[in-house]
Design an enzyme around this catalytic site. Sequence first.
Site, PDB file in Angstrom:
ATOM      1  N   CYS A 140      33.547  33.276  36.739  1.00 34.64           N
ATOM      2  CA  CYS A 140      32.239  32.628  36.832  1.00 34.64           C
ATOM      3  C   CYS A 140      31.636  32.818  38.206  1.00 34.64           C
ATOM      4  CB  CYS A 140      32.338  31.148  36.502  1.00 34.64           C
ATOM      5  SG  CYS A 140      33.195  30.206  37.735  1.00 34.64           S
TER       6      CYS A 140
ATOM      7  N   GLY B  45      47.451  41.593  51.177  1.00 39.21           N
ATOM      8  CA  GLY B  45      47.735  42.367  49.972  1.00 39.21           C
ATOM      9  C   GLY B  45      46.693  43.450  49.720  1.00 39.21           C
ATOM     10  N   THR B  46      45.439  43.134  49.930  1.00 38.54           N
ATOM     11  CA  THR B  46      44.369  44.104  49.651  1.00 38.54           C
ATOM     12  C   THR B  46      44.521  45.338  50.537  1.00 38.54           C
ATOM     13  OG1 THR B  46      42.894  42.315  48.992  1.00 38.54           O
ATOM     14  CG2 THR B  46      41.857  44.412  49.567  1.00 38.54           C
TER      15      THR B  46
HETATM   16  N1  PLP Z   1      47.380  41.620  44.511  1.00 33.04           N
HETATM   17  C1  PLP Z   1      47.598  40.539  43.760  1.00 33.04           C
HETATM   18  C2  PLP Z   1      48.457  40.642  42.529  1.00 33.04           C
HETATM   19  C3  PLP Z   1      47.038  39.310  44.120  1.00 33.04           C
HETATM   20  O1  PLP Z   1      47.246  38.227  43.347  1.00 33.04           O
HETATM   21  C4  PLP Z   1      46.233  39.243  45.283  1.00 33.04           C
HETATM   22  C5  PLP Z   1      45.555  37.986  45.665  1.00 33.04           C
HETATM   23  O2  PLP Z   1      45.155  37.215  44.810  1.00 33.04           O
HETATM   24  C6  PLP Z   1      46.053  40.410  46.059  1.00 33.04           C
HETATM   25  C7  PLP Z   1      46.647  41.580  45.634  1.00 33.04           C
HETATM   26  C8  PLP Z   1      45.229  40.415  47.305  1.00 33.04           C
HETATM   27  O3  PLP Z   1      45.950  39.874  48.386  1.00 33.04           O
HETATM   28  P1  PLP Z   1      45.179  39.357  49.689  1.00 33.04           P
HETATM   29  O4  PLP Z   1      44.445  38.121  49.307  1.00 33.04           O
HETATM   30  O5  PLP Z   1      46.263  39.098  50.691  1.00 33.04           O
HETATM   31  O6  PLP Z   1      44.276  40.449  50.142  1.00 33.04           O
END
Ligand code: PLP
Length: 385
Positions: free
Chosen positions: A324, A71-72
């Site tokens: 935290c 996702g990142t």
């Molecule tokens: N976007 C949202 C809404 C998320 O909840 C997360 C992960 O918690 C990410 C992006 C990041 O995804 P990844 O962990 O695959 O990089």
Amino acid sequence: MKTVYFDNNATTRVADEVVEEIEPLFRELYGNPSSMHTFGGQIGRRIREAREQAAALLGCDPSEIIFTSGGTESDNMAIKGALAAAPNKRKVITTRVEHPAVLAVCRDLENQGYAVVELSVDKQGRLDMAELNAHLDDDTAIVTIMYANNETGTVFPIERIAQMAAGKGVVFHTDAVQAVGKSPLNLSRSSIDLLSLSGHKLHAPKGVGILYVRKGTRLVPFMLGGHQEGGRRAGTENVPGIVGLGKACELAAAHMDEENTRVRNLRDKLERAILKKCPDCRLNGDPANRLPNTCNISFEFVEGEAILLLLDKYGICASSGSACTSGSLEPSHVLRAMGVPFTAAHGSIRFSLSRYNTEEEVDYTIEKLPPIISKLRELSPFVAT
Ligand code: PLP
């Protein structure tokens, strides 16, 4: 002691069917899909199949799928790639409640001289559509707004937002990491241009994700090197991750109804019982438009971390709204943006369920949690005794 896992918005268990599918890719089918020989070449077929499985879940063409590391990366690629493709536009619109994978990128862009608008939300985490409309102009390069919030589960009216952006000729990206597999999507009939998803929130392994790029959307690649992913994302493919994600997408489509019925009912039972049995607690998020698996509750006058530690003694995994881990004990930016009072934001707990949870686990938690809250309140300096 059995683990009761209610932290599925952090990550999910890899589905057994996914593990079975990818195991041979480590032991026998370890070739490089770019190789000329048959041994490597056969792997290319597995990637094609995964692309088709993902496209079927998203309702798009397989050519519109780019596999990423999660996702990142998808969020970074979407925002930076769209801006690089429109160098004359200097404005970005987002919200105050995005995941850091979007917010940190936007704040970095602000340091580079971009005008970044962070839209506010109301007490239930809802956006003001008129505020969005007022900010959309010719200088706007991209609107990036999450599909569903990872902390509260609040779902934004994404199709309306996408249409609003399209109406002004602005590229629209949505971080749908928490929504995919829970909210049905048909991207071929949508105005969304770019969409991020992450494998490990979907019962696939960690370190794999997707950026959907609508045909015709201009995006400058930022990973340069080989010709993989049609030259849009260089680097030897994470074959087991990609194949696993394909299988997980197929399973997600098959289980979508269950998420919205059985899982939703379990979440509702847990939520109702907590709100009834524990005084001075409140639900965070939009009760009407929420992911079916997420429940975020603030317990006044107690620390979320203390609740988590005591739940952990019973094997119950949840998460808190305070950062935290950063050492600051600052309440979450999402709850702050919603105007949740300090004492309530500090005592917020997120329970996030999946199809692997059972009614027995919900009942067990309903039994263990209320005495934990009473015990902590007895010790709290904020409660008058
Ligand atoms: N976007 C949202 C809404 C998320 O909840 C997360 C992960 O918690 C990410 C992006 C990041 O995804 P990844 O962990 O695959 O990089």
